[in-house]
Scaffold this motif. Structure first.
Motif, PDB file in Angstrom:
ATOM      1  N   ALA A 101      -1.893   1.949  -1.833  1.00  0.00           N
ATOM      2  CA  ALA A 101      -3.034   2.617  -1.441  1.00  0.00           C
ATOM      3  C   ALA A 101      -2.818   4.177  -1.883  1.00  0.00           C
ATOM      4  CB  ALA A 101      -3.312   2.524   0.027  1.00  0.00           C
ATOM      5  N   THR A 102      -4.158   4.923  -1.666  1.00  0.00           N
ATOM      6  CA  THR A 102      -3.964   6.075  -1.988  1.00  0.00           C
ATOM      7  C   THR A 102      -3.145   6.941  -0.768  1.00  0.00           C
ATOM      8  OG1 THR A 102      -6.257   6.856  -0.870  1.00  0.00           O
ATOM      9  CG2 THR A 102      -6.147   6.346  -3.129  1.00  0.00           C
ATOM     10  N   GLY A 103      -2.520   8.205  -1.404  1.00  0.00           N
ATOM     11  CA  GLY A 103      -1.710   8.837  -0.122  1.00  0.00           C
ATOM     12  C   GLY A 103      -2.366   9.140   1.055  1.00  0.00           C
ATOM     13  N   ASP A 104      -3.636   9.683   0.950  1.00  0.00           N
ATOM     14  CA  ASP A 104      -4.143  10.026   1.953  1.00  0.00           C
ATOM     15  C   ASP A 104      -4.728   8.858   3.072  1.00  0.00           C
ATOM     16  OD1 ASP A 104      -6.057   9.728  -0.101  1.00  0.00           O
ATOM     17  OD2 ASP A 104      -7.834  10.514   1.236  1.00  0.00           O
ATOM     18  N   TYR A 105      -5.369   8.115   2.272  1.00  0.00           N
ATOM     19  CA  TYR A 105      -6.202   6.847   2.878  1.00  0.00           C
ATOM     20  C   TYR A 105      -4.946   5.830   3.668  1.00  0.00           C
ATOM     21  CZ  TYR A 105      -9.322   3.404   4.656  1.00  0.00           C
ATOM     22  OH  TYR A 105     -10.231   2.602   5.442  1.00  0.00           O
ATOM     23  N   GLY A 106      -3.732   5.717   2.862  1.00  0.00           N
ATOM     24  CA  GLY A 106      -2.729   5.128   3.197  1.00  0.00           C
ATOM     25  C   GLY A 106      -2.150   5.433   4.467  1.00  0.00           C
ATOM     26  N   THR A 107      -1.757   6.918   4.254  1.00  0.00           N
ATOM     27  CA  THR A 107      -1.277   7.487   5.753  1.00  0.00           C
ATOM     28  C   THR A 107      -2.103   7.236   6.695  1.00  0.00           C
ATOM     29  OG1 THR A 107       0.100   8.999   4.224  1.00  0.00           O
ATOM     30  CG2 THR A 107      -0.169   9.553   6.463  1.00  0.00           C
ATOM     31  N   LEU A 130       2.432   4.201  -1.673  1.00  0.00           N
ATOM     32  CA  LEU A 130       1.073   4.816  -1.707  1.00  0.00           C
ATOM     33  C   LEU A 130       1.314   5.919  -3.060  1.00  0.00           C
ATOM     34  CD1 LEU A 130       1.110   6.443   1.808  1.00  0.00           C
ATOM     35  CD2 LEU A 130       0.122   4.508   0.738  1.00  0.00           C
ATOM     36  N   SER A 131       0.219   5.682  -3.667  1.00  0.00           N
ATOM     37  CA  SER A 131       0.046   6.811  -5.089  1.00  0.00           C
ATOM     38  C   SER A 131      -1.456   6.900  -5.312  1.00  0.00           C
ATOM     39  CB  SER A 131       0.544   5.671  -6.088  1.00  0.00           C
ATOM     40  OG  SER A 131       0.378   6.535  -7.388  1.00  0.00           O
ATOM     41  N   ASP A 132      -2.104   7.839  -5.985  1.00  0.00           N
ATOM     42  CA  ASP A 132      -2.970   8.079  -6.222  1.00  0.00           C
ATOM     43  C   ASP A 132      -3.506   7.753  -7.609  1.00  0.00           C
ATOM     44  OD1 ASP A 132      -3.947   9.723  -3.931  1.00  0.00           O
ATOM     45  OD2 ASP A 132      -2.999  11.724  -4.555  1.00  0.00           O
ATOM     46  N   VAL A 134      -4.261   4.481 -10.188  1.00  0.00           N
ATOM     47  CA  VAL A 134      -4.505   3.300 -10.095  1.00  0.00           C
ATOM     48  C   VAL A 134      -3.512   2.272 -10.591  1.00  0.00           C
ATOM     49  CG1 VAL A 134      -6.403   1.456 -10.509  1.00  0.00           C
ATOM     50  CG2 VAL A 134      -6.907   3.702 -10.227  1.00  0.00           C
ATOM     51  N   SER A 135      -3.087   1.336  -9.740  1.00  0.00           N
ATOM     52  CA  SER A 135      -1.619   0.470 -10.170  1.00  0.00           C
ATOM     53  C   SER A 135      -2.336  -0.690 -10.837  1.00  0.00           C
ATOM     54  CB  SER A 135      -0.838   0.199  -8.803  1.00  0.00           C
ATOM     55  OG  SER A 135      -0.512   1.210  -8.140  1.00  0.00           O
ATOM     56  N   ASP A 136      -1.280  -1.151 -11.744  1.00  0.00           N
ATOM     57  CA  ASP A 136      -1.641  -2.337 -12.228  1.00  0.00           C
ATOM     58  C   ASP A 136      -1.176  -3.571 -11.447  1.00  0.00           C
ATOM     59  OD1 ASP A 136      -1.513  -4.775 -13.557  1.00  0.00           O
ATOM     60  OD2 ASP A 136      -1.067  -3.732 -15.652  1.00  0.00           O
ATOM     61  N   LEU A 137      -1.954  -4.196 -10.556  1.00  0.00           N
ATOM     62  CA  LEU A 137      -1.265  -5.170  -9.570  1.00  0.00           C
ATOM     63  C   LEU A 137      -0.594  -6.185  -9.941  1.00  0.00           C
ATOM     64  CD1 LEU A 137      -4.625  -5.534  -7.128  1.00  0.00           C
ATOM     65  CD2 LEU A 137      -2.977  -3.659  -7.277  1.00  0.00           C
ATOM     66  N   ILE A 138      -0.874  -6.798 -11.251  1.00  0.00           N
ATOM     67  CA  ILE A 138      -0.110  -7.792 -11.871  1.00  0.00           C
ATOM     68  C   ILE A 138       1.202  -7.487 -12.365  1.00  0.00           C
ATOM     69  CG2 ILE A 138      -0.218  -9.680 -13.399  1.00  0.00           C
ATOM     70  CD1 ILE A 138      -3.283  -9.891 -13.165  1.00  0.00           C
ATOM     71  N   ALA A 139       1.081  -6.613 -13.132  1.00  0.00           N
ATOM     72  CA  ALA A 139       2.405  -5.805 -13.843  1.00  0.00           C
ATOM     73  C   ALA A 139       3.526  -5.285 -13.030  1.00  0.00           C
ATOM     74  CB  ALA A 139       1.879  -4.796 -14.867  1.00  0.00           C
ATOM     75  N   GLU A 140       2.899  -4.560 -11.721  1.00  0.00           N
ATOM     76  CA  GLU A 140       3.572  -4.011 -10.784  1.00  0.00           C
ATOM     77  C   GLU A 140       3.767  -5.182  -9.411  1.00  0.00           C
ATOM     78  OE1 GLU A 140       2.843   0.378 -10.065  1.00  0.00           O
ATOM     79  OE2 GLU A 140       1.536   0.075 -11.648  1.00  0.00           O
ATOM     80  N   ARG A 141       3.306  -6.361  -9.429  1.00  0.00           N
ATOM     81  CA  ARG A 141       3.581  -7.244  -8.536  1.00  0.00           C
ATOM     82  C   ARG A 141       3.079  -7.187  -7.208  1.00  0.00           C
ATOM     83  NH1 ARG A 141       6.632 -11.328 -10.480  1.00  0.00           N
ATOM     84  NH2 ARG A 141       7.193 -11.943  -8.538  1.00  0.00           N
ATOM     85  N   PHE A 142       1.828  -6.228  -7.079  1.00  0.00           N
ATOM     86  CA  PHE A 142       1.268  -6.092  -5.710  1.00  0.00           C
ATOM     87  C   PHE A 142       0.371  -7.130  -5.258  1.00  0.00           C
ATOM     88  CE2 PHE A 142       1.707  -1.355  -6.948  1.00  0.00           C
ATOM     89  CZ  PHE A 142       2.556  -1.125  -6.016  1.00  0.00           C
ATOM     90  N   ASP A 143       0.415  -7.346  -4.126  1.00  0.00           N
ATOM     91  CA  ASP A 143      -0.529  -8.591  -3.598  1.00  0.00           C
ATOM     92  C   ASP A 143      -1.932  -8.010  -3.360  1.00  0.00           C
ATOM     93  OD1 ASP A 143       1.551 -10.530  -3.036  1.00  0.00           O
ATOM     94  OD2 ASP A 143       2.407  -9.161  -1.350  1.00  0.00           O
ATOM     95  N   LEU A 144      -1.791  -6.774  -2.974  1.00  0.00           N
ATOM     96  CA  LEU A 144      -3.243  -6.208  -2.617  1.00  0.00           C
ATOM     97  C   LEU A 144      -3.303  -4.733  -2.804  1.00  0.00           C
ATOM     98  CD1 LEU A 144      -5.679  -6.720  -0.763  1.00  0.00           C
ATOM     99  CD2 LEU A 144      -4.217  -6.257   1.148  1.00  0.00           C
ATOM    100  N   ALA A 145      -4.591  -4.150  -3.070  1.00  0.00           N
ATOM    101  CA  ALA A 145      -4.610  -2.566  -3.242  1.00  0.00           C
ATOM    102  C   ALA A 145      -5.941  -2.350  -2.296  1.00  0.00           C
ATOM    103  CB  ALA A 145      -4.900  -2.203  -4.617  1.00  0.00           C
ATOM    104  N   ILE A 146      -5.812  -1.198  -1.643  1.00  0.00           N
ATOM    105  CA  ILE A 146      -6.922  -0.574  -0.778  1.00  0.00           C
ATOM    106  C   ILE A 146      -7.469   0.675  -1.821  1.00  0.00           C
ATOM    107  CG2 ILE A 146      -8.052  -0.047   1.175  1.00  0.00           C
ATOM    108  CD1 ILE A 146      -6.443  -2.703   1.525  1.00  0.00           C
TER     109      ILE A 146
END
Length: 299
Positions: A101-107, A130-132, A134-146
């Motif tokens: 998620a983004t740093g502000d909303y994630g926190t 937390l990062s501002d 846009v992550s590559d969900l597949i390449a970075e092996r994320f289950d979910l992004a907000i």
């Protein structure tokens, strides 16, 4: 060769041994007796060994057949256990939920929601990044992004969770020094803290109470590369900016920030859960439901 063996015949072979005869095996498998016999004969040809010795009244496993039967039982048992485990993972949150998620909303929002979610699912582990960017969900092996705002076109699936308002705010100290704007037309004369990650950080369109719209271009005195930094600059009187309601609600309530031009509306932005795959696992589905319910209760 072993690489050419039809693995479906392993289950037929095990069923035959368990049933004790071709007739009983055919009934158990829903096949004809001839079909069972053909499968076993082909399996023996594929393996290059004799598994069964047959007579008109009985069948006997060869030494190779006995060893192969034991291996098949083990293999089929492991396959069944793996299938059951996958089924449990689809029905019950388990393993590690890796999300971004983004740093502000994630926190401000995601981390507190995760803490509640973990208490409800004590066997689940969480990996929050937390990062501002846009992550590559597949390449970075994320289950979910907000994600916030307008979604980019992609092959990912998304579920709308809620929305947030954009608020024009300033610190009381800044307003005491520069005065408070009463209309959008006055904004170009004020100091603006720009959020660099926006495509048009200085161009804003306000909706008036009568339904008309007014677009203004602000005058930048400072910029920040993330929302938290822009928020800090505004809190300390550097200028005016547009910030998300979830970040400034407490500041407004406690008098640290003032909402400006409240009668003019800025566009609402969506909050989305984004995930890869058509059938997300139970941990993803459960957290989406949990976060959506939490946001609805806070609205």
């Amino acid at each position: 060769m072993a690489g050419e063996v039809n693995l479906n015949r392993l289950a037929i072979f095990v069923a035959l041994v368990q049933a004790g005869s071709f007739t009983a095996a055919a009934e158990a498998l829903g096949m004809t007796k001839a079909m069972v016999s053909q499968h076993i004969a082909r399996l023996e040809r594929e393996l290059g060994v004799t598994l069964l010795l047959r007579s008109t009244r009985r069948m006997t496993l060869t030494e190779a057949g006995t060893a192969f039967h034991a291996a098949c039982v083990r293999i089929l048992g492991e396959a069944e256990a793996a299938i059951e485990q996958v089924g449990r993972n689809q029905d019950m949150p388990s393993g590690t939920l890796r999300l971004t998620a983004t740093g502000d909303y994630g926190t401000a929002v995601v981390a507190p929601a995760l803490a509640d979610f973990m208490r409800a699912h004590p066997l689940l582990q969480v990996d929050l990044a937390l990062s501002d960017h846009v992550s590559d969900l597949i390449a970075e092996r994320f289950d979910l992004a907000i994600r916030m705002g307008r979604l980019r076109d992609s092959n990912l699936r998304s579920a709308r969770l809620s929305s947030f308002r954009q608020l024009l705010v300033a610190a009381p100290a800044y307003l005491a020094r520069r005065g408070e704007p009463r209309t959008p037309a006055e904004l170009p004369g004020h100091d603006w803290v720009a959020l660099a990650l926006l495509s048009s950080p200085l161009r804003w369109t306000f909706g008036a109470p009568d339904g008309s719209r007014r677009t203004v271009r602000a005058r930048q005195v400072a910029q920040a590369n993330n929302v938290a930094a822009a928020h800090a600059l505004v809190l300390h009187g550097a200028g005016i900016s547009v910030l998300p309601d979830y970040l400034v609600t407490d500041d407004v309530r406690e008098g640290r920030l003032v909402v400006l031009l409240a009668q003019y509306a800025l566009p609402e932005c969506g909050i989305y859960a984004v995930y890869p795959g058509k059938q997300p696992p139970a941990k993803v589905r459960a957290f989406i439901d949990h976060l959506r319910a939490r946001l609805a209760a806070a609205a």
